[in-house]
Design an enzyme around this catalytic site. Structure first.
Site, mmCIF file in Angstrom:
data_model
loop_
_atom_site.group_PDB
_atom_site.id
_atom_site.type_symbol
_atom_site.label_atom_id
_atom_site.label_comp_id
_atom_site.label_asym_id
_atom_site.label_seq_id
_atom_site.Cartn_x
_atom_site.Cartn_y
_atom_site.Cartn_z
ATOM 1 N NE ARG A 235 -4.262 -1.487 0.208
ATOM 2 C CZ ARG A 235 -4.409 -2.557 -0.574
ATOM 3 N NH1 ARG A 235 -3.417 -2.932 -1.390
ATOM 4 N NH2 ARG A 235 -5.526 -3.266 -0.538
ATOM 5 C CD GLU A 264 -3.230 3.299 -5.071
ATOM 6 O OE1 GLU A 264 -4.311 2.750 -5.347
ATOM 7 O OE2 GLU A 264 -2.258 2.690 -4.615
ATOM 8 C CG HIS A 283 -3.660 -0.596 -6.672
ATOM 9 N ND1 HIS A 283 -3.998 0.040 -5.488
ATOM 10 C CD2 HIS A 283 -3.673 -1.908 -6.388
ATOM 11 C CE1 HIS A 283 -4.205 -0.865 -4.542
ATOM 12 N NE2 HIS A 283 -4.020 -2.050 -5.063
HETATM 13 P P1 NAP Z 1 -0.905 -11.937 4.440
HETATM 14 O O1 NAP Z 1 -0.778 -13.355 4.041
HETATM 15 O O2 NAP Z 1 -1.749 -11.575 5.609
HETATM 16 O O3 NAP Z 1 0.598 -11.385 4.682
HETATM 17 C C1 NAP Z 1 0.813 -10.154 5.295
HETATM 18 C C2 NAP Z 1 2.245 -10.153 5.813
HETATM 19 O O4 NAP Z 1 2.525 -8.876 6.354
HETATM 20 C C3 NAP Z 1 2.473 -11.180 6.899
HETATM 21 O O5 NAP Z 1 3.663 -11.870 6.612
HETATM 22 C C4 NAP Z 1 2.665 -10.353 8.169
HETATM 23 O O6 NAP Z 1 3.661 -10.980 8.967
HETATM 24 C C5 NAP Z 1 3.162 -9.025 7.623
HETATM 25 N N1 NAP Z 1 2.791 -7.900 8.478
HETATM 26 C C6 NAP Z 1 1.543 -7.566 8.888
HETATM 27 N N2 NAP Z 1 1.601 -6.485 9.687
HETATM 28 C C7 NAP Z 1 2.908 -6.141 9.778
HETATM 29 C C8 NAP Z 1 3.624 -5.124 10.453
HETATM 30 N N3 NAP Z 1 2.998 -4.234 11.212
HETATM 31 N N4 NAP Z 1 4.978 -5.066 10.324
HETATM 32 C C9 NAP Z 1 5.614 -5.973 9.550
HETATM 33 N N5 NAP Z 1 5.009 -6.963 8.872
HETATM 34 C C10 NAP Z 1 3.670 -7.039 9.001
HETATM 35 O O7 NAP Z 1 -1.453 -11.050 3.220
HETATM 36 P P2 NAP Z 1 -1.206 -11.245 1.649
HETATM 37 O O8 NAP Z 1 -2.319 -12.063 1.085
HETATM 38 O O9 NAP Z 1 0.209 -11.660 1.445
HETATM 39 O O10 NAP Z 1 -1.402 -9.719 1.138
HETATM 40 C C11 NAP Z 1 -0.506 -8.763 1.658
HETATM 41 C C12 NAP Z 1 -0.862 -7.356 1.211
HETATM 42 O O11 NAP Z 1 -0.506 -7.152 -0.155
HETATM 43 C C13 NAP Z 1 -2.343 -6.999 1.231
HETATM 44 O O12 NAP Z 1 -2.817 -6.731 2.538
HETATM 45 C C14 NAP Z 1 -2.358 -5.752 0.362
HETATM 46 O O13 NAP Z 1 -2.039 -4.601 1.127
HETATM 47 C C15 NAP Z 1 -1.251 -6.040 -0.638
HETATM 48 N N6 NAP Z 1 -1.774 -6.371 -1.962
HETATM 49 C C16 NAP Z 1 -1.581 -5.480 -2.958
HETATM 50 C C17 NAP Z 1 -2.064 -5.773 -4.226
HETATM 51 C C18 NAP Z 1 -1.837 -4.790 -5.357
HETATM 52 O O14 NAP Z 1 -2.676 -4.761 -6.270
HETATM 53 N N7 NAP Z 1 -0.718 -4.043 -5.369
HETATM 54 C C19 NAP Z 1 -2.784 -6.955 -4.463
HETATM 55 C C20 NAP Z 1 -2.970 -7.833 -3.384
HETATM 56 C C21 NAP Z 1 -2.448 -7.538 -2.132
HETATM 57 P P3 NAP Z 1 3.610 -10.858 10.606
HETATM 58 O O15 NAP Z 1 2.229 -11.249 11.023
HETATM 59 O O16 NAP Z 1 4.700 -11.802 11.064
HETATM 60 O O17 NAP Z 1 3.939 -9.428 10.900
HETATM 61 C C1 8YV Z 2 -7.209 -4.765 -5.751
HETATM 62 C C2 8YV Z 2 -5.484 -5.117 -3.891
HETATM 63 O O1 8YV Z 2 -6.831 -3.913 -6.764
HETATM 64 O O2 8YV Z 2 -6.396 -7.178 -3.179
HETATM 65 C C3 8YV Z 2 -5.861 -6.117 -2.824
HETATM 66 O O3 8YV Z 2 -5.594 -5.809 -1.620
HETATM 67 O O4 8YV Z 2 -4.839 -4.144 -3.618
HETATM 68 C C4 8YV Z 2 -5.900 -5.386 -5.291
HETATM 69 O O5 8YV Z 2 -6.006 -6.766 -5.537
HETATM 70 C C5 8YV Z 2 -7.992 -3.859 -4.862
HETATM 71 O O6 8YV Z 2 -7.946 -4.200 -3.579
HETATM 72 C C6 8YV Z 2 -9.462 -3.875 -5.346
HETATM 73 O O7 8YV Z 2 -9.737 -2.832 -6.157
#
Ligand code: NAP
Ligand code: 8YV
Length: 318
Positions: A235, A264, A283
């Site tokens: 994010r 954004e 994004h």
């Molecule tokens: P997840 O499996 O819950 O993984 C989140 C990771 O972040 C965990 O390893 C957690 O480890 C760590 N974390 C959480 N809070 C933290 C903190 N305060 N300090 C350090 N590490 C921390 O989630 P995911 O499915 O991998 O998705 C992760 C994130 O990617 C989403 O929440 C979203 O923000 C982002 N994302 C972005 C897109 C995009 O379009 N760019 C798409 C999908 C997801 P610990 O619990 O050990 O801290």
């Molecule tokens: C999506 C994301 O673009 O899943 C997330 O957390 O950042 C992306 O997959 C968004 O959340 C939905 O518009």
């Protein structure tokens, strides 16, 4: 023909196929199109048990007040930092998201963004299209992923682990930071600054929200150093964006690949103007037909499970 259950659609989700499915399956009241949102909420309120929204699109408190029977908010996306999960839980409203179905897609995209940034793919495309190649000959050399480089992942979760698997195939060493050490074959760092000091590429893959705000701050960027590369698919709030701009402008770090931003779709002009060492994406990490379709299907399946009195498929834990 069974009647289509009424739902509130707080805002449009970013996939047309899912929008069409919602209209096929539900009587969807589209709040964002209403001239008077509160009046619409008050009119349909008693019949609404479920609502759809995106993970960055909260339902306003006054709208929640007008929906006394709302029991589920189904989010499109895995990140729900933009939805007040705690407030909804206080009101007895469950929240679901769409994890796992997007993990591989986002991990692929993160590697594409890393490679595009390190090997300056976007600069090269411009170099050819602009006629520079004809005029000036070969483009300047780029950075490289070879030679025993280390990738530092902040957020070794579902997506972080999928990225680590891909990065290992590129012969990158992997290190990570999270709130707790995990049983994985990668070196753990208890804080982002010490991780940044020891890696060549720093990649953020955490949730957004207050707990991760500016996790990558000026000190971490300084520690990453003048040959360091920062990639953000988490994010925009996870990095101190003005500090990132300053670090890039001063050469304190070498380059950045960014898919997410503080406000954004607005991106600072300073970043837009950095053509050679910054790759910008809107994004896009999960934005493929297959993955967005799977996200939408999972979001809808949660509502269908709820309405059928079955357990939610992917409830968000408060
Ligand atoms: P997840 O499996 O819950 O993984 C989140 C990771 O972040 C965990 O390893 C957690 O480890 C760590 N974390 C959480 N809070 C933290 C903190 N305060 N300090 C350090 N590490 C921390 O989630 P995911 O499915 O991998 O998705 C992760 C994130 O990617 C989403 O929440 C979203 O923000 C982002 N994302 C972005 C897109 C995009 O379009 N760019 C798409 C999908 C997801 P610990 O619990 O050990 O801290
Ligand atoms: C999506 C994301 O673009 O899943 C997330 O957390 O950042 C992306 O997959 C968004 O959340 C939905 O518009």
């Amino acid at each position: 023909m069974p009647s289509k259950p009424p739902v509130l659609q707080n805002g449009p989700v970013s996939y047309a196929g899912t929008m069409a499915k919602i209209d096929e399956l539900f009587t969807a009241h589209k709040l964002w199109l209403a001239t008077d949102k509160l009046a619409l909420a008050r009119t349909i309120g008693p019949e609404i048990r479920c609502a759809f929204t995106s993970g960055h699109d909260p339902i306003a408190p006054e709208i929640l007040d007008a929906l006394p029977n709302l029991k589920l908010v189904a989010c499109f996306g895995v990140g729900v930092d933009g939805v007040n999960v705690a407030e909804l839980a206080r009101r007895g409203i469950a929240v679901t998201n769409t994890p796992d179905v997007l993990t591989e897609e986002v991990a692929d995209f993160a590697m594409a963004l890393l490679l595009s940034t390190v090997r300056q793919i976007v600069k090269g495309d411009r170099y050819v299209r602009s006629g520079e190649w004809v005029k000036r000959g070969n483009m300047e050399m780029t950075w490289s992923l070879t030679g025993g480089k280390t990738l530092g992942i902040i957020g070794l979760g579902r997506i972080g682990k999928a990225i680590a698997k891909r990065a290992s195939a590129f012969n990158l060493a992997i290190a990570y930071h999270g709130r707790s050490k995990q049983d994985v074959p990668y070196r753990y760092y208890a804080d982002p600054v010490s991780l940044a000091k020891d890696v060549d590429i720093l990649m953020a893959v955490t949730p957004g929200g207050p707990g991760t705000k500016h996790l990558v701050n000026a000190k971490a960027l300084e520690a990453l150093g003048p040959t360091g590369i920062f990639i953000n698919v988490a994010r925009g709030s996870v990095v101190d964006q003005p500090a990132l701009v300053a670090a890039l402008a001063s050469g304190q770090i070498a380059a950045a690949g960014l898919d997410v931003f503080e406000a954004e779709p607005c991106v600072p002009t300073a970043l837009v103007d950095m053509l050679d060492n910054v790759v910008l994406q809107p994004h896009q990490a999960s934005a493929s037909h297959e993955t967005r379709g799977a996200m939408g299907d999972l979001m809808i399946a949660n509502v269908q499970a709820f309405l059928a009195g079955k357990p939610l498929l992917t409830p968000v834990k408060v």
